[in-house]
Design an enzyme around this catalytic site. Structure first.
Site, PDB file in Angstrom:
ATOM      1  N   GLY B  89       0.823  -1.204   0.000  1.00 56.59           N
ATOM      2  CA  GLY B  89       0.000   0.000   0.000  1.00 56.59           C
ATOM      3  C   GLY B  89       0.856   1.253   0.000  1.00 56.59           C
ATOM      4  O   GLY B  89       1.979   1.246  -0.472  1.00 56.59           O
ATOM      5  N   LEU B  90       0.306   2.308   0.589  1.00 53.68           N
ATOM      6  CA  LEU B  90       0.978   3.601   0.659  1.00 53.68           C
ATOM      7  C   LEU B  90       1.447   4.085  -0.702  1.00 53.68           C
ATOM      8  O   LEU B  90       2.601   4.447  -0.893  1.00 53.68           O
ATOM      9  CB  LEU B  90       2.164   3.545   1.629  1.00 53.68           C
ATOM     10  CG  LEU B  90       1.817   3.434   3.111  1.00 53.68           C
ATOM     11  CD1 LEU B  90       3.092   3.389   3.928  1.00 53.68           C
ATOM     12  CD2 LEU B  90       0.968   4.610   3.552  1.00 53.68           C
ATOM     13  N   CYS B  91       0.570   3.981  -1.681  1.00 51.42           N
ATOM     14  CA  CYS B  91       0.956   4.510  -2.988  1.00 51.42           C
ATOM     15  C   CYS B  91      -0.181   5.358  -3.554  1.00 51.42           C
ATOM     16  O   CYS B  91      -0.532   5.260  -4.720  1.00 51.42           O
ATOM     17  CB  CYS B  91       1.372   3.408  -3.936  1.00 51.42           C
ATOM     18  SG  CYS B  91       0.306   1.983  -3.903  1.00 51.42           S
ATOM     19  N   GLY B  92      -0.778   6.157  -2.705  1.00 50.67           N
ATOM     20  CA  GLY B  92      -1.782   7.110  -3.148  1.00 50.67           C
ATOM     21  C   GLY B  92      -2.995   6.429  -3.751  1.00 50.67           C
ATOM     22  O   GLY B  92      -3.437   5.392  -3.286  1.00 50.67           O
ATOM     23  N   SER B 250       3.485   6.582  -8.439  1.00 48.20           N
ATOM     24  CA  SER B 250       2.383   6.984  -7.586  1.00 48.20           C
ATOM     25  C   SER B 250       2.824   7.046  -6.132  1.00 48.20           C
ATOM     26  O   SER B 250       2.488   7.980  -5.403  1.00 48.20           O
ATOM     27  CB  SER B 250       1.249   5.977  -7.760  1.00 48.20           C
ATOM     28  OG  SER B 250       0.173   6.324  -6.994  1.00 48.20           O
TER      29      SER B 250
END
Lengths: 127, 295
Positions: B89-92, B250
């Protein structure tokens, strides 16, 4: 000096070679094919083997191809391959592992003529 | 009002968050460079493959009705949708954006009474889709163990899908992935891969090429039989590479935003902390002075 034509060898990860040559021999499925300049437009599948390239100055180069396709059009030779390796980096071990890989495929699909053909052409290669 | 001690702790925690997001941004930037390079280097292959496909399929008319990857068999009742997302995760908006496109397509297909099956490549897409369309998911392909995407990885996925196709599990296959345009822009892309979509340019510039007669060896049909699975694998490979480049892009911009937010937050918290500290000091002074006056 013989006429030359442009050649391009591509794999999924990069353009392997892009240059001009006077003679290219490709292991097509129906037998080795030699290409000179002004060859007729041609498309063929390629079996495992060595592509040999003769450059304008007479130098030669040999490249291993695993499987792929060759297209000749307007003095442009295009070889689309899954895997290409310089001949210098090929050992008999390399060929053996390729044969083993294919043979493991045959276990599920014993009557697959295509795979058998590939194994045959690999076995006939001499390093 | 939070105590000075609380504020201090808060500032420290935001600072460490900023450190993490900054580090993630750096890592993403390094990975992006690699992923972008890989995506760019694979482009000539895909382009040349396309030109080869074009020259073969132009003159080729399937004479028999056998099921093949080029023309399909005329049915389009079951759709296979392949969703490419990330493992982390943590990719906008990377994962939610493409999943949204997929969901819209599902709704659209359901309206037309088509059957839908989904394959998720990457865990995050599965997490988003499963609650609503869990029963449609037929397979999840785990990419977490793969560090750099190789052609063989794409080949495995494509072999799986082609097997399903010839077992009559679906009629049409669409892939959904984020196409890498730039670091700040990734375009959710929907592409039909089975049957192979032949872009027929009505006003193509080089009509001269149409008339070229090719010699085929062994013959067109056999070449197509070999070429089509390869072409499909290349499309999957391309999607994987584009998707991984987009993911890093991203993530990089998301982490950049996060770091900037964190530093803004630190500024305003520090200001608040200093003001509060000043207020406490003033209050203490007033207490001392008024105490002294009262004596």
């Amino acid at each position: 000096m013989s006429e030359t034509f442009s050649i391009k060898l591509v794999t999924p990860s990069k353009v392997f070679l892009e240059t001009s040559a006077s003679l290219v021999t490709v292991p097509a499925t129906e037998g080795d094919m030699g290409f000179l300049a002004n060859h007729v437009s041609f498309i063929s599948a390629v079996k495992p083997g060595f592509i040999s390239i003769v450059f304008e100055n007479g130098d030669e180069k040999s490249v291993y191809i695993n499987e792929g396709f060759v297209q000749f059009i307007d003095n442009n030779l295009l070889i689309i391959a899954v895997e290409l390796t310089e001949k210098e980096n090929i050992s008999s071990n390399f060929i053996d592992t390729k044969i083993n890989e294919l043979e493991s495929l045959l276990i599920d699909d014993v009557s697959n003529i295509k795979i058998q053909g590939k194994i045959e052409s690999l076995k006939s290669l001499s390093i | 009002m939070p105590s000075l001690d609380d504020l201090k702790k808060r500032i420290a925690s935001v600072k460490s968050t900023e450190k993490i997001t900054k580090a993630m941004k750096m890592v993403a930037a390094a990975k992006l460079r690699k992923a972008q390079e890989a995506a760019e280097q694979s482009r000539p292959y895909a382009d040349n493959m396309k030109s080869l496909m074009d020259s073969i399929s132009k003159g080729f008319n399937s004479t028999d009705d056998s099921k093949n990857l080029l023309a399909g068999d005329g049915n389009d009742s079951t759709y296979m949708l392949v969703l490419f997302t990330s493992e982390r995760g943590l990719c906008g908006g990377f994962n939610s954006q493409i999943s949204k496109t997929l969901k819209e397509k599902i709704i659209d297909l359901k309206k037309q009474n088509k059957k839908v099956k989904i394959i998720c490549v990457g865990k995050k897409g599965y997490d988003i889709i499963k609650r609503q369309y869990g029963e449609l998911i037929v397979d999840i392909i785990d990419m977490s163990s793969i560090k750099t995407i190789q052609y063989v990885d794409a080949k495995q996925i494509s072999d799986k899908i082609i097997d399903m196709y010839f077992n009559n599990e679906f009629d049409k296959c669409l892939i959904f992935y984020n196409k890498f345009k730039s670091i700040i822009s990734q375009i959710p892309t929907e592409q039909q891969v089975i049957p192979a979509e032949m872009t027929k340019d009505a006003n193509s510039e080089d009509t001269s090429k149409d008339n070229i007669f090719f010699e085929f060896e062994p013959n067109e049909k056999e070449i197509l039989e070999e070429l089509l699975p390869l072409n499909f694998a290349v499309q999957i490979f391309k999607a994987l590479l584009e998707s991984s480049a987009s993911e890093q892009g991203s993530r990089m911009s998301a982490m950049d935003n996060a770091s900037r937010n964190a530093s803004d937050m630190i500024d305003s918290l520090t200001l608040f902390y200093n003001r509060s500290r000043q207020a406490v000091i003033t209050k203490e002074l007033i207490e001392i002075i008024s105490g002294a006056e009262a004596v």
